[in-house]
Design a protein around this motif. Sequence first.
Motif, PDB file in Angstrom:
ATOM      1  N   LEU A 105      -4.355   3.520   1.649  1.00  0.00           N
ATOM      2  CA  LEU A 105      -2.589   3.820   1.871  1.00  0.00           C
ATOM      3  C   LEU A 105      -2.208   3.653   0.838  1.00  0.00           C
ATOM      4  O   LEU A 105      -2.117   2.481  -0.397  1.00  0.00           O
ATOM      5  CB  LEU A 105      -1.967   2.953   2.732  1.00  0.00           C
ATOM      6  CG  LEU A 105      -0.298   2.970   2.676  1.00  0.00           C
ATOM      7  CD1 LEU A 105       0.242   4.277   3.279  1.00  0.00           C
ATOM      8  CD2 LEU A 105       0.271   1.968   3.772  1.00  0.00           C
ATOM      9  N   ALA A 106      -2.179   4.647  -0.506  1.00  0.00           N
ATOM     10  CA  ALA A 106      -1.888   4.221  -1.885  1.00  0.00           C
ATOM     11  C   ALA A 106      -0.209   4.810  -2.023  1.00  0.00           C
ATOM     12  O   ALA A 106       0.255   6.369  -1.582  1.00  0.00           O
ATOM     13  CB  ALA A 106      -2.433   5.426  -2.550  1.00  0.00           C
ATOM     14  N   THR A 107       0.434   4.386  -3.104  1.00  0.00           N
ATOM     15  CA  THR A 107       2.138   4.981  -4.055  1.00  0.00           C
ATOM     16  C   THR A 107       1.606   5.760  -5.028  1.00  0.00           C
ATOM     17  O   THR A 107      -0.089   5.663  -5.038  1.00  0.00           O
ATOM     18  CB  THR A 107       3.034   4.164  -4.070  1.00  0.00           C
ATOM     19  OG1 THR A 107       2.435   2.746  -5.245  1.00  0.00           O
ATOM     20  CG2 THR A 107       3.223   3.478  -2.897  1.00  0.00           C
ATOM     21  N   GLU A 108       1.641   6.138  -5.777  1.00  0.00           N
ATOM     22  CA  GLU A 108       1.490   6.705  -7.162  1.00  0.00           C
ATOM     23  C   GLU A 108       0.684   5.612  -8.081  1.00  0.00           C
ATOM     24  O   GLU A 108      -0.351   5.506  -8.811  1.00  0.00           O
ATOM     25  CB  GLU A 108       2.379   6.791  -8.205  1.00  0.00           C
ATOM     26  CG  GLU A 108       3.619   8.090  -7.771  1.00  0.00           C
ATOM     27  CD  GLU A 108       4.251   7.636  -6.185  1.00  0.00           C
ATOM     28  OE1 GLU A 108       4.593   6.479  -6.933  1.00  0.00           O
ATOM     29  OE2 GLU A 108       4.740   9.152  -5.745  1.00  0.00           O
ATOM     30  N   SER A 109       0.926   3.831  -8.122  1.00  0.00           N
ATOM     31  CA  SER A 109       0.850   3.374  -8.707  1.00  0.00           C
ATOM     32  C   SER A 109      -0.335   1.734  -8.065  1.00  0.00           C
ATOM     33  O   SER A 109      -0.974   1.006  -8.686  1.00  0.00           O
ATOM     34  CB  SER A 109       1.565   2.732  -9.482  1.00  0.00           C
ATOM     35  OG  SER A 109       2.427   2.160  -8.358  1.00  0.00           O
ATOM     36  N   ASP A 110      -0.318   2.148  -6.686  1.00  0.00           N
ATOM     37  CA  ASP A 110      -1.106   0.919  -6.047  1.00  0.00           C
ATOM     38  C   ASP A 110      -2.002   0.980  -4.509  1.00  0.00           C
ATOM     39  O   ASP A 110      -0.910   2.385  -4.203  1.00  0.00           O
ATOM     40  CB  ASP A 110       0.033  -0.553  -5.508  1.00  0.00           C
ATOM     41  CG  ASP A 110       1.108  -0.901  -7.230  1.00  0.00           C
ATOM     42  OD1 ASP A 110      -0.210  -0.615  -7.949  1.00  0.00           O
ATOM     43  OD2 ASP A 110       1.724  -1.134  -6.714  1.00  0.00           O
TER      44      ASP A 110
END
Length: 77
Positions: A19-24
């Motif tokens: 599971l990811a966002t743009e940065s983490d």
Amino acid sequence: MQLTFFSLGSGSCGNCYYLATESDAIIIDCGLSLRRFKKHMQEYGMKIGKVKAILITHDHADHIKAAGKISKEFSLP
């Protein structure tokens, strides 16, 4: 914010999700072997450097198989 979710494995052979966002990113469960985990991460083009932690939902073997190895190899809590 955009979220990305991949299933790296699901079922009695091993559960593992990214599971990811743009940065983490986080890894949810680590029921795959370390070798299979690395293979799937590479195949899907996911960056292990974005991963900040591992979340284990419960302690069944199909959810924790490689948790210790992945945590140690990539210095993840």
